[in-house]
Design an enzyme around this catalytic site. Sequence first.
Site, PDB file in Angstrom:
ATOM      1  N   CYS A   2      67.029  34.392   4.880  1.00 32.64           N
ATOM      2  CA  CYS A   2      67.038  33.840   3.376  1.00 32.64           C
ATOM      3  C   CYS A   2      68.184  34.193   2.874  1.00 32.64           C
ATOM      4  O   CYS A   2      68.846  35.061   3.114  1.00 32.64           O
ATOM      5  CB  CYS A   2      65.867  33.885   2.471  1.00 32.64           C
ATOM      6  SG  CYS A   2      64.548  33.387   3.247  1.00 32.64           S
ATOM      7  N   ARG A  27      72.188  30.802   5.808  1.00 34.46           N
ATOM      8  CA  ARG A  27      71.237  31.625   6.123  1.00 34.46           C
ATOM      9  C   ARG A  27      69.730  31.183   5.922  1.00 34.46           C
ATOM     10  O   ARG A  27      68.753  31.815   6.559  1.00 34.46           O
ATOM     11  CB  ARG A  27      71.253  32.838   5.013  1.00 34.46           C
ATOM     12  CG  ARG A  27      72.458  33.520   4.914  1.00 34.46           C
ATOM     13  CD  ARG A  27      72.420  34.549   4.033  1.00 34.46           C
ATOM     14  NE  ARG A  27      71.475  35.545   4.151  1.00 34.46           N
ATOM     15  CZ  ARG A  27      71.856  36.743   4.831  1.00 34.46           C
ATOM     16  NH1 ARG A  27      72.882  36.934   5.100  1.00 34.46           N
ATOM     17  NH2 ARG A  27      70.868  37.561   4.956  1.00 34.46           N
ATOM     18  N   TRP A  74      64.987  30.297   4.628  1.00 37.63           N
ATOM     19  CA  TRP A  74      64.257  30.140   5.840  1.00 37.63           C
ATOM     20  C   TRP A  74      63.042  30.392   5.789  1.00 37.63           C
ATOM     21  O   TRP A  74      62.523  31.811   5.806  1.00 37.63           O
ATOM     22  CB  TRP A  74      65.190  31.039   6.827  1.00 37.63           C
ATOM     23  CG  TRP A  74      64.948  30.555   8.382  1.00 37.63           C
ATOM     24  CD1 TRP A  74      65.753  29.453   8.716  1.00 37.63           C
ATOM     25  CD2 TRP A  74      64.151  31.068   9.401  1.00 37.63           C
ATOM     26  NE1 TRP A  74      65.305  29.466  10.185  1.00 37.63           N
ATOM     27  CE2 TRP A  74      64.498  30.367  10.447  1.00 37.63           C
ATOM     28  CE3 TRP A  74      63.309  32.210   9.294  1.00 37.63           C
ATOM     29  CZ2 TRP A  74      63.740  30.396  11.684  1.00 37.63           C
ATOM     30  CZ3 TRP A  74      62.388  31.988  10.459  1.00 37.63           C
ATOM     31  CH2 TRP A  74      62.483  31.573  11.701  1.00 37.63           C
ATOM     32  N   ASN A  98      64.569  38.279   0.218  1.00 38.77           N
ATOM     33  CA  ASN A  98      64.985  38.142   1.705  1.00 38.77           C
ATOM     34  C   ASN A  98      64.255  38.827   2.460  1.00 38.77           C
ATOM     35  O   ASN A  98      64.478  40.217   2.371  1.00 38.77           O
ATOM     36  CB  ASN A  98      66.534  38.306   1.850  1.00 38.77           C
ATOM     37  CG  ASN A  98      67.138  38.082   3.192  1.00 38.77           C
ATOM     38  OD1 ASN A  98      66.358  37.583   4.058  1.00 38.77           O
ATOM     39  ND2 ASN A  98      68.015  38.752   3.676  1.00 38.77           N
ATOM     40  N   GLY A  99      63.622  38.652   3.753  1.00 35.26           N
ATOM     41  CA  GLY A  99      63.067  39.541   4.474  1.00 35.26           C
ATOM     42  C   GLY A  99      61.453  39.223   4.617  1.00 35.26           C
ATOM     43  O   GLY A  99      61.127  37.876   4.515  1.00 35.26           O
ATOM     44  N   GLU A 472      75.666  29.924  27.909  1.00 38.02           N
ATOM     45  CA  GLU A 472      76.341  29.375  26.746  1.00 38.02           C
ATOM     46  C   GLU A 472      76.351  28.183  26.381  1.00 38.02           C
ATOM     47  O   GLU A 472      75.870  27.504  25.132  1.00 38.02           O
ATOM     48  CB  GLU A 472      77.490  30.199  26.233  1.00 38.02           C
ATOM     49  CG  GLU A 472      78.103  30.131  24.838  1.00 38.02           C
ATOM     50  CD  GLU A 472      77.378  30.299  23.597  1.00 38.02           C
ATOM     51  OE1 GLU A 472      77.410  29.982  22.650  1.00 38.02           O
ATOM     52  OE2 GLU A 472      76.168  30.960  23.814  1.00 38.02           O
ATOM     53  N   LYS A 476      74.555  25.955  23.350  1.00 35.50           N
ATOM     54  CA  LYS A 476      75.105  25.196  22.219  1.00 35.50           C
ATOM     55  C   LYS A 476      74.378  23.819  22.265  1.00 35.50           C
ATOM     56  O   LYS A 476      74.044  23.343  21.106  1.00 35.50           O
ATOM     57  CB  LYS A 476      76.289  25.226  22.827  1.00 35.50           C
ATOM     58  CG  LYS A 476      77.137  26.402  22.186  1.00 35.50           C
ATOM     59  CD  LYS A 476      77.445  26.765  20.650  1.00 35.50           C
ATOM     60  CE  LYS A 476      77.170  27.733  20.019  1.00 35.50           C
ATOM     61  NZ  LYS A 476      76.457  28.869  20.394  1.00 35.50           N
ATOM     62  N   GLU A 479      71.204  24.010  20.362  1.00 35.62           N
ATOM     63  CA  GLU A 479      71.205  24.214  18.952  1.00 35.62           C
ATOM     64  C   GLU A 479      71.378  23.124  18.203  1.00 35.62           C
ATOM     65  O   GLU A 479      70.955  22.778  17.082  1.00 35.62           O
ATOM     66  CB  GLU A 479      72.096  25.511  18.727  1.00 35.62           C
ATOM     67  CG  GLU A 479      71.965  26.794  18.996  1.00 35.62           C
ATOM     68  CD  GLU A 479      72.781  27.879  18.719  1.00 35.62           C
ATOM     69  OE1 GLU A 479      72.783  28.175  17.541  1.00 35.62           O
ATOM     70  OE2 GLU A 479      73.768  28.108  19.367  1.00 35.62           O
ATOM     71  N   HIS A 495      65.094  27.511  44.323  1.00 33.30           N
ATOM     72  CA  HIS A 495      63.933  27.992  44.287  1.00 33.30           C
ATOM     73  C   HIS A 495      62.819  27.491  43.317  1.00 33.30           C
ATOM     74  O   HIS A 495      62.005  28.384  42.835  1.00 33.30           O
ATOM     75  CB  HIS A 495      64.275  29.701  44.039  1.00 33.30           C
ATOM     76  CG  HIS A 495      65.104  30.301  45.177  1.00 33.30           C
ATOM     77  ND1 HIS A 495      64.808  30.634  46.394  1.00 33.30           N
ATOM     78  CD2 HIS A 495      66.583  30.410  44.853  1.00 33.30           C
ATOM     79  CE1 HIS A 495      65.845  30.913  47.104  1.00 33.30           C
ATOM     80  NE2 HIS A 495      66.862  30.855  46.232  1.00 33.30           N
ATOM     81  N   LYS A 589      71.782  31.510  10.280  1.00 36.82           N
ATOM     82  CA  LYS A 589      73.042  32.276  10.672  1.00 36.82           C
ATOM     83  C   LYS A 589      72.969  33.380  11.052  1.00 36.82           C
ATOM     84  O   LYS A 589      73.531  34.136  12.088  1.00 36.82           O
ATOM     85  CB  LYS A 589      74.198  31.976   9.713  1.00 36.82           C
ATOM     86  CG  LYS A 589      75.649  32.359  10.419  1.00 36.82           C
ATOM     87  CD  LYS A 589      76.162  31.599  11.500  1.00 36.82           C
ATOM     88  CE  LYS A 589      77.270  32.319  11.987  1.00 36.82           C
ATOM     89  NZ  LYS A 589      77.851  31.560  13.067  1.00 36.82           N
TER      90      LYS A 589
END
Length: 594
Positions: A2, A27, A74, A98-99, A472, A476, A479, A495, A589
């Site tokens: 947050c 955040r 968040w 925050n946490g 990567e 992307k 996300e 496989h 983020k």
Amino acid sequence: MCGIVGYTGKKNAVPILLEGLRRLEYRGYDSAGIAVSTKKGTKIVKLKGKVRNLEDKLLSNPLIGHCGIAHTRWATHGKPSAKNAHPFKYKNFSIVHNGIIENWQSVKDELLKSGYKFTSDTDTEVALLCFYDLYKKTGITGAVTMLHRKLKGKYSFLFIDEKKPDEIIGIKSGNPLVVGENADAVFAASDITALLPFTKRAYFMEDNQFFIANGGSLKFYNFNGKKIEKKSKKIKWNVEEAKKDGYKHYLLKEIMEQPDNLNRAMAGRLNLFADELPGNIVPKGRILCIACGTSYNAALCFKYFFNMLTGKSITVENASEFRYQPFDLTDDSLVIVLSQSGETSDTKEALSIAKKAGANTLAIVNSWESSIARMADNKIYMNIGPEISVASTKAYSAEVMLLYLLSLRIAGEIGVSKEEIQMWKDKLSSVPSSCAHYLSNIDAVKTIAEKYYKKKNFFFIGRGIGYPIAVEGALKLKELSYIHAESYSAGEMKHGPISLIDNDFSTIAVAPDNKQRAVLFSNIEEIKSRMGQILLISDKPLDGCDYLKMPKINGWLSPFIYILPLQLLSYYIANLLGNDIDQPRNLAKSVTVE
Ligand code: AGP
């Protein structure tokens, strides 16, 4: 996770807190709220959704006050809703947090037994009532100094008190909190980006510290209630860097600015960190590289390049797994951690484990004076300015570049010839202009995006150095587009994963010029023969495949160039799907909770 922000000073707190929230919104953006000390006591406005919803609400219900706290969320405990939105108020205290409070349930049960009632599903309200309960018994300093004994977890809090309308109390225990001041005010926030428009100096709170600010006075204390002196530091980032500069989205800006940012990351580093890392850095023991998400994917490129250069292998670990695995780390190990935000909880924990084991620790970070930067024995800053878009792009290429240069440093110390080192330095020096050249014409990517944006499933495949780029690329796309995408080293397809292939399953093949390309092309033929649709990213076309033509470059430089069409493809597909580009759903983020 947050974002929390606080202000006490001479001006109206509301516009300053809203500006702070806008800058911290990366955040978390599940709900937003503000608490302001007005003439009629503390007034709270909070609601589900983005900061702009809060702004609209405050336009129709204006608040005025010289002291306040605010929050963008968040969600961890309790779904995104107005009920679970911060701030919370109980009696004279209001809180933003925050946490995570890990033992919230047992503390809540105790408080329920003492007759307290709860209005939300959050751990934050538990912390507030716990704080009030201690305050009732011991007064303010007692409450602050005893709270951390009651609460388990990593958190930072800001409180305002209706009885002291211009006072803010800030507590740090595990999660970031910075404090800034100028001639007539004190500011507090989860990170410096929220302070940039208001002050050029910041105090970085350490764990188990709190501050009390009122009417221009600012005092710091440790958790024993003892007053402590703290030095402020001049903030290196400037407010301009956090602007969109005419781009529609921060993400597009950060993709297009990679050539400049690679130059900034490399500036003064072709001496292979002779100033930043003096002496021998090569450990007698192991070299580990630990990170999460995109930073982890950058570390995978390091593993391949370092192995090619030295014939030796380094271990790349995912921090959230590493922290629970016993590891034979000793005082002659070198542990390299990577983090754009410098606050990722798992990476921070991995770093503290390495430090406790006596390993020599090196952090490659972007966020200036972040926790990981301050914890590590040595640090290398990426020097690329704030990365605002939640999906990381410019930090990825800067991390790969700095890890490639670090590989050359270590290779030189273990005997690789000066000529070979110089050859690679020359090649790496050409990368920013090769990226700029590629980005000067990206129409082909837009066209391909229009063809693929309705697809439901993607494989990203590669071999050798092409594989970490594929990993990567898949991240992307996930996300930004929310489309299912998996990455595999192409040799793995037969496989099992190839069973998913049909004419509706797309595969993106990352095929730079390396010794594995020929066998990768035969893997592509295996997919084609099962009607799979292929998008080939290479400087060499293949029949029956859609094709994004790449410049002819040395395969080992492909992480910098071949990532560009993958970043852009995800951007354009997400745009065509109407997704929120800079703040994708469910993401944040900086992941400051476990
Ligand atoms: C990448 O686009 C994501 N934002 C995420 O995977 C990120 O890379 C990860 O959370 C690690 O973040 P850090 O580099 O700030 O530690």
